[in-house]
Design a protein around this motif. Structure first.
Motif, PDB file in Angstrom:
ATOM      1  N   ASP A  19       0.939  -1.134  -0.059  1.00 41.31           N
ATOM      2  CA  ASP A  19       0.069   0.036   0.037  1.00 41.31           C
ATOM      3  C   ASP A  19       0.911   1.396  -0.068  1.00 41.31           C
ATOM      4  OD1 ASP A  19      -2.658   0.962  -0.169  1.00 41.31           O
ATOM      5  OD2 ASP A  19      -2.241   1.947   2.134  1.00 41.31           O
ATOM      6  N   ASN A  45       0.296  -1.016  -6.988  1.00 39.95           N
ATOM      7  CA  ASN A  45      -0.458  -1.385  -8.227  1.00 39.95           C
ATOM      8  C   ASN A  45      -1.345  -0.395  -8.538  1.00 39.95           C
ATOM      9  OD1 ASN A  45      -2.805  -2.043  -6.822  1.00 39.95           O
ATOM     10  ND2 ASN A  45      -1.752  -4.130  -6.130  1.00 39.95           N
ATOM     11  N   THR A  47      -4.691  -0.658  -8.502  1.00 39.67           N
ATOM     12  CA  THR A  47      -5.884  -0.607  -7.677  1.00 39.67           C
ATOM     13  C   THR A  47      -5.436   0.082  -6.337  1.00 39.67           C
ATOM     14  OG1 THR A  47      -6.495  -2.890  -8.374  1.00 39.67           O
ATOM     15  CG2 THR A  47      -7.292  -1.914  -6.134  1.00 39.67           C
ATOM     16  N   ILE A  48      -4.483   0.330  -5.776  1.00 37.73           N
ATOM     17  CA  ILE A  48      -3.759   0.870  -4.734  1.00 37.73           C
ATOM     18  C   ILE A  48      -3.970   2.104  -5.028  1.00 37.73           C
ATOM     19  CG2 ILE A  48      -1.895   1.592  -3.335  1.00 37.73           C
ATOM     20  CD1 ILE A  48      -1.265  -1.543  -3.351  1.00 37.73           C
ATOM     21  N   ALA A  50      -5.215   4.027  -7.421  1.00 35.71           N
ATOM     22  CA  ALA A  50      -6.994   4.498  -7.844  1.00 35.71           C
ATOM     23  C   ALA A  50      -7.812   4.722  -6.272  1.00 35.71           C
ATOM     24  CB  ALA A  50      -7.632   3.406  -8.395  1.00 35.71           C
ATOM     25  N   ALA A  51      -7.341   3.964  -5.305  1.00 36.36           N
ATOM     26  CA  ALA A  51      -8.046   4.257  -4.073  1.00 36.36           C
ATOM     27  C   ALA A  51      -7.294   5.668  -3.601  1.00 36.36           C
ATOM     28  CB  ALA A  51      -7.932   2.887  -3.090  1.00 36.36           C
ATOM     29  N   SER A 268      -0.530 -10.812  -2.661  1.00 37.80           N
ATOM     30  CA  SER A 268      -1.981 -11.293  -2.705  1.00 37.80           C
ATOM     31  C   SER A 268      -1.986 -12.188  -1.392  1.00 37.80           C
ATOM     32  CB  SER A 268      -2.567 -12.048  -3.697  1.00 37.80           C
ATOM     33  OG  SER A 268      -4.069 -12.417  -3.655  1.00 37.80           O
ATOM     34  N   LYS A 348      -8.938  -6.669 -13.991  1.00 34.93           N
ATOM     35  CA  LYS A 348      -8.920  -6.147 -12.483  1.00 34.93           C
ATOM     36  C   LYS A 348      -8.091  -4.715 -12.354  1.00 34.93           C
ATOM     37  CE  LYS A 348     -10.567  -9.859  -9.571  1.00 34.93           C
ATOM     38  NZ  LYS A 348     -10.432 -10.649  -8.254  1.00 34.93           N
ATOM     39  N   PHE A 349      -6.707  -5.157 -12.798  1.00 34.69           N
ATOM     40  CA  PHE A 349      -5.788  -3.993 -12.872  1.00 34.69           C
ATOM     41  C   PHE A 349      -6.204  -2.806 -13.979  1.00 34.69           C
ATOM     42  CE2 PHE A 349      -2.065  -5.806 -10.795  1.00 34.69           C
ATOM     43  CZ  PHE A 349      -2.429  -5.934  -9.433  1.00 34.69           C
ATOM     44  N   SER A 352      -9.040  -0.832 -12.707  1.00 35.34           N
ATOM     45  CA  SER A 352      -8.591   0.258 -11.698  1.00 35.34           C
ATOM     46  C   SER A 352      -8.034   1.217 -12.412  1.00 35.34           C
ATOM     47  CB  SER A 352      -7.644  -0.362 -10.665  1.00 35.34           C
ATOM     48  OG  SER A 352      -8.106  -1.335  -9.923  1.00 35.34           O
ATOM     49  N   TRP A 353      -7.237   1.077 -13.480  1.00 36.53           N
ATOM     50  CA  TRP A 353      -6.545   2.056 -14.154  1.00 36.53           C
ATOM     51  C   TRP A 353      -7.533   2.967 -14.889  1.00 36.53           C
ATOM     52  CZ3 TRP A 353      -1.703   3.813 -14.008  1.00 36.53           C
ATOM     53  CH2 TRP A 353      -1.340   4.422 -15.167  1.00 36.53           C
ATOM     54  N   ASP A 355     -10.697   3.416 -13.636  1.00 34.66           N
ATOM     55  CA  ASP A 355     -11.226   4.211 -12.571  1.00 34.66           C
ATOM     56  C   ASP A 355     -10.170   5.375 -12.196  1.00 34.66           C
ATOM     57  OD1 ASP A 355     -13.330   2.508 -12.346  1.00 34.66           O
ATOM     58  OD2 ASP A 355     -12.504   1.352 -10.639  1.00 34.66           O
TER      59      ASP A 355
END
Length: 370
Positions: A19, A45, A47-48, A50-51, A268, A348-349, A352-353, A355
């Motif tokens: 993170d 990554n 997703t991290i 994007a959040a 993961s 998934k990545f 997220s990208w 987003d």
């Protein structure tokens, strides 16, 4: 520092945090985890990020400044994320120095939309390396078929790499071969091999999630007995591949030139199934010379009640093979599962990208001078 995390580190496991955010940096949260929670590295990554960029106001000032310069959304994302990674590298500089570059590493990933494009991945990896401009950064390249030659080319340029999204044993063998080929080319190019580092990120929990769905559909006692066993078995067999490959003549020649082994990294490792122990993928994969990158929730759980009960990986390959053989006998194809997982991971990545692009574009639109 938690005695349990101390024990994990003493067992030879490098604890990396999965993170990163601007808030972690400005609040000194990351520095605190490095000082008090055995954290010696960071992974990121899409997703991290994007959040991180969708929450709070930590990025607003920089986004407004970039909007004033009419920065594109792609350049804005690169500026925001590489600044975070560069600053995290600085937090971990002392760790990198003390470990001769083995730890103190911060990873940043090439855009997932490039995962099937070898040349674009190479160009992006080199660009990220230059922008971050820190010796302790790792450039993350996915272990797709197209990613393998990119890994070789980037390593050949003397750039340290985190190979991500590895699910299958065959692909892992290809990853190691790509790394060794890169080192051989780097040596021919005149690079100091001792300064090149790499980890191979073998994904764990997603294997149990995918296979668990298939076992549930069977619904037999035999199927239930195999639940939550495949991921650890797969990782233990990956470690066997690591041991065998880095004991051969090809590796010995590179080692004589100062090369570093490409360490296995368990990724993961946050538990998805609430019925499982929340430290399962940490405690059951303890062995020296590996990395375990974990979300803070898993880190805190291990600090509170995690157990280190000796080496849980070496010498367990036959037991692991038996688990995968039982799954095949039940009609669950290993090859099919790992193919699905790679495609799903990329999807998934990429989502997220998308987003992240939408979030940053909206921020740029709002910040543009009227």
């Amino acid at each position: 520092m938690s005695d349990r995390l101390k024990a994990l580190a003493a067992a030879g496991v490098s604890v990396w945090l999965d993170d990163l955010s601007r808030d972690r940096l400005t609040s000194n949260n990351l520095a605190g985890l490095v000082a008090g929670s055995a954290v010696v590295g960071v992974t990121t990554n899409p997703t991290i990020f994007a959040a991180a960029l969708s929450q709070g106001t930590a990025y607003d000032a920089q986004t407004a400044e970039l909007a004033g310069r009419h920065s594109s959304v792609e350049d804005t994302i690169k500026a925001l994320t590489t600044d975070d990674v560069r600053n995290a590298c600085d937090v971990l500089t002392a760790t990198a120095t003390a470990s001769n570059g083995v730890d103190g590493r911060v990873s940043i990933e090439v855009a997932p939309t490039l995962a099937r494009d070898t040349d674009a991945t190479i160009a992006e990896a080199v660009d990220l390396w230059k922008i971050v401009d820190r010796p302790n950064v790792l450039i993350k390249i996915p272990a797709t078929v197209e990613g393998l030659p990119a890994i070789t080319s980037v390593i050949a340029e003397g750039i340290s790499v985190n190979v991500t999204l590895i699910f299958s044993l065959d692909r892992y063998r290809g990853v190691i071969d790509a790394y060794l080929s890169g080192l051989e080319q780097a040596a021919a190019n005149g690079h100091d091999l001792s300064r090149i580092h790499s980890v191979a990120s073998f994904f764990v929990s997603r294997v149990d999630t995918e296979i668990g769905k298939r076992l549930d559909s069977l619904g037999t006692d035999q199927a239930n007995a195999l639940k939550s066993r495949a991921a650890i078995a797969n990782a233990r067999l990956a470690y066997e591949v690591f041991e065998q490959t880095f004991a051969g003549e090809r590796w010995a020649e590179l080692a004589a030139q100062g090369a570093n082994k490409q360490r296995p990294l368990w990724a993961s490792t946050g538990v998805k199934d609430p019925a499982l122990p929340d430290t399962l993928y940490v405690s059951e994969l303890v062995t020296a010379g590996t990395v375990n990158t974990m979300p803070e929730k898993t880190l805190q759980a291990f600090a509170d009640h995690g157990e280190v009960s000796g080496d849980r990986v070496r010498g367990r390959a036959d037991e692991a093979r038996a688990v995968l053989a039982e799954l095949e006998r039940l009609g669950i194809s290993y090859d099919e599962v790992v193919t699905v997982l790679e495609e799903d991971g990329l999807d998934k990545f990429s989502a997220s990208w998308s987003d992240l692009v939408d979030t940053v574009q909206a921020a740029l639109d709002q910040a543009k001078p009227r």
